[in-house]
Design an enzyme around this catalytic site. Structure first.
Site, PDB file in Angstrom:
ATOM      1  N   TYR A 169      -8.199  30.339 -11.670  1.00  7.32           N
ATOM      2  CA  TYR A 169      -8.729  30.305 -10.311  1.00  7.32           C
ATOM      3  C   TYR A 169      -8.778  29.134  -9.579  1.00  7.32           C
ATOM      4  O   TYR A 169      -8.451  28.056  -9.995  1.00  7.32           O
ATOM      5  CB  TYR A 169     -10.447  30.506 -10.705  1.00  7.32           C
ATOM      6  N   TYR A 204      -5.264  36.173 -18.578  1.00  6.05           N
ATOM      7  CA  TYR A 204      -5.165  34.541 -18.422  1.00  6.05           C
ATOM      8  C   TYR A 204      -6.421  34.222 -19.745  1.00  6.05           C
ATOM      9  O   TYR A 204      -7.134  35.033 -19.876  1.00  6.05           O
ATOM     10  CB  TYR A 204      -5.773  33.913 -17.156  1.00  6.05           C
ATOM     11  N   ARG A 225      -8.291  36.911 -21.560  1.00  8.85           N
ATOM     12  CA  ARG A 225      -9.025  38.233 -20.889  1.00  8.85           C
ATOM     13  C   ARG A 225      -8.131  39.042 -20.309  1.00  8.85           C
ATOM     14  O   ARG A 225      -6.860  38.732 -19.921  1.00  8.85           O
ATOM     15  CB  ARG A 225      -9.766  37.530 -19.673  1.00  8.85           C
ATOM     16  N   HIS A 228      -7.624  41.124 -14.522  1.00  9.95           N
ATOM     17  CA  HIS A 228      -8.618  42.086 -13.804  1.00  9.95           C
ATOM     18  C   HIS A 228      -8.927  41.168 -12.400  1.00  9.95           C
ATOM     19  O   HIS A 228      -8.308  40.101 -12.025  1.00  9.95           O
ATOM     20  CB  HIS A 228     -10.059  42.050 -14.518  1.00  9.95           C
ATOM     21  N   HIS A 230     -12.327  40.494 -10.050  1.00  3.56           N
ATOM     22  CA  HIS A 230     -13.612  40.749  -9.825  1.00  3.56           C
ATOM     23  C   HIS A 230     -14.298  41.228  -8.598  1.00  3.56           C
ATOM     24  O   HIS A 230     -13.537  41.003  -7.566  1.00  3.56           O
ATOM     25  CB  HIS A 230     -14.284  39.286  -9.914  1.00  3.56           C
TER      26      HIS A 230
HETATM   27  C1  BEZ Z   1     -13.741  35.371 -15.871  1.00  5.82           C
HETATM   28  O1  BEZ Z   1     -13.508  34.828 -14.994  1.00  5.82           O
HETATM   29  O2  BEZ Z   1     -13.455  36.585 -16.041  1.00  5.82           O
HETATM   30  C2  BEZ Z   1     -14.459  34.925 -17.467  1.00  5.82           C
HETATM   31  C3  BEZ Z   1     -14.148  33.490 -17.565  1.00  5.82           C
HETATM   32  C4  BEZ Z   1     -14.912  33.112 -18.768  1.00  5.82           C
HETATM   33  C5  BEZ Z   1     -15.848  33.941 -19.576  1.00  5.82           C
HETATM   34  C6  BEZ Z   1     -15.987  35.233 -19.012  1.00  5.82           C
HETATM   35  C7  BEZ Z   1     -15.450  35.620 -17.967  1.00  5.82           C
HETATM   36 FE    FE Z   2     -12.073  36.579 -14.476  1.00  4.17          FE
END
Ligand code: BEZ
Ligand code: FE
Length: 307
Positions: A169, A204, A225, A228, A230
């Site tokens: 990010y 990531y 993860r 995605h 958000h």
């Molecule tokens: C996220 O940005 O998606 C995320 C990162 C760390 C923990 C939970 C969500």
């Molecule tokens: Fe995320």
């Protein structure tokens, strides 16, 4: 004589005994404690004691647990909340969210917020490109915000954020990525439509350089993860939706590190290889395209009175 006997048995029952350990602790609760705190603490004590009885830790193991919690606290600062990360990887963040957002059928479900949301991201007109670093495979995202009866919701606010093609990010790479790279705020038009350009998200890792990352590794789990974008979608009179859309081709969908994937949030990303279509959206072919509608449920809380 009778008084002495009863006071002896009463004080004995207040002393620690392994079999009654949770009851002994909970009996110490004050009379004027708030009923909710009383419930929370007595349930926690009950389950914590049951876990310790089942695990039967050695002193060294218990000390390792205390050290883990200490290091987790020491890792927290203005930018890093290691306890939330712990709650995330244990599935507790998703459980608390599920309990608090039981929506009617057809409404867009919530998923995890994550630590990288920034309020006051730049506002853009529909169609704008939020990718400021030029990396990644171009993507067009468009769709509509409606209520559960399909009625369009104009002026809904859509906040979007995602990692760049290197898997970070903007706020994780200040001075490396342009400020506000891959984040922005859009507003649905009079018929509920929104659209923007970005890049196809990639998987990531969550921040794994602290005690929670070490714990994940020790449990034989990876920190990744599923890919995605958000979103937070808000409109007056409707439940705010904190959610994601996931790419369908990500290998981490079934093993997302924070259990954030819900089947209903896996979108259909299509590759478009048509020069005319590319020209229409102001991109070069090929590009990715996803159409995603958000369905908002009526607000479950009455609007707060304003003075
Ligand atoms: C996220 O940005 O998606 C995320 C990162 C760390 C923990 C939970 C969500
Ligand atoms: Fe995320």
């Amino acid at each position: 004589m009778q008084q002495a006997t009863s006071s002896t048995s009463q004080s004995t029952s207040a002393y620690f005994e392994e079999e009654r350990s949770a009851d002994v602790v909970n009996a110490r609760m004050g009379d004027a404690v708030s009923p909710r705190l009383k419930q929370v603490m007595s349930v926690l004590v009950k389950h914590l004691h049951a876990a310790v009885k089942e695990i039967e830790p050695t002193h060294d193991e218990w000390f390792a647990a205390i050290r883990f919690l200490t290091e987790t606290g020491q890792m927290c600062n203005e930018w890093r909340q290691e306890y939330i990360l712990l709650s995330d990887i244990l599935g507790v963040s998703m459980l608390v969210d599920a309990i608090n957002h039981r929506r009617p059928n057809g409404a867009t479900p919530n998923t995890i917020l994550g630590p990288f949301y920034v309020a006051d991201a730049p506002q853009y007109d529909n169609g704008a490109n939020i990718c400021l670093d030029g990396k990644g495979e171009p993507l067009v995202v468009c769709g509509r915000v409606t209520d559960i009866a399909g009625k369009p919701i104009p002026n809904a606010k859509l906040e979007v954020w995602q990692t760049n093609d290197d898997g970070f990010y903007d706020v994780q790479q200040k001075g490396i990525q342009p400020d506000s790279n891959l984040r922005g705020v859009f507003t649905s038009d009079g018929e509920g439509y929104y659209s923007f350009k970005s890049v196809k998200p990639r998987h990531y890792p969550i921040p794994a350089d602290g005690p929670v990352g070490k714990l994940l590794g020790a449990m034989g789990r990876h920190p990744n993860r599923a890919a995605h974008l958000h979103f937070i979608v808000t409109a007056p009179g409707y439940d705010a939706v904190i959610t994601h859309i996931f790419t369908p081709d990500c290998p981490y969908l079934p093993e997302d590190a924070v259990f954030g994937v819900k089947r209903e949030l896996i979108a259909d990303f299509k590759q478009v290889n048509d020069m005319d279509a590319a020209q229409t959206v102001g991109l070069e072919a090929p590009f990715w395209s996803v159409t995603w509608d958000f369905t908002l449920a009526p607000s479950s809380k009455p609007p707060r009175a304003t003075l």
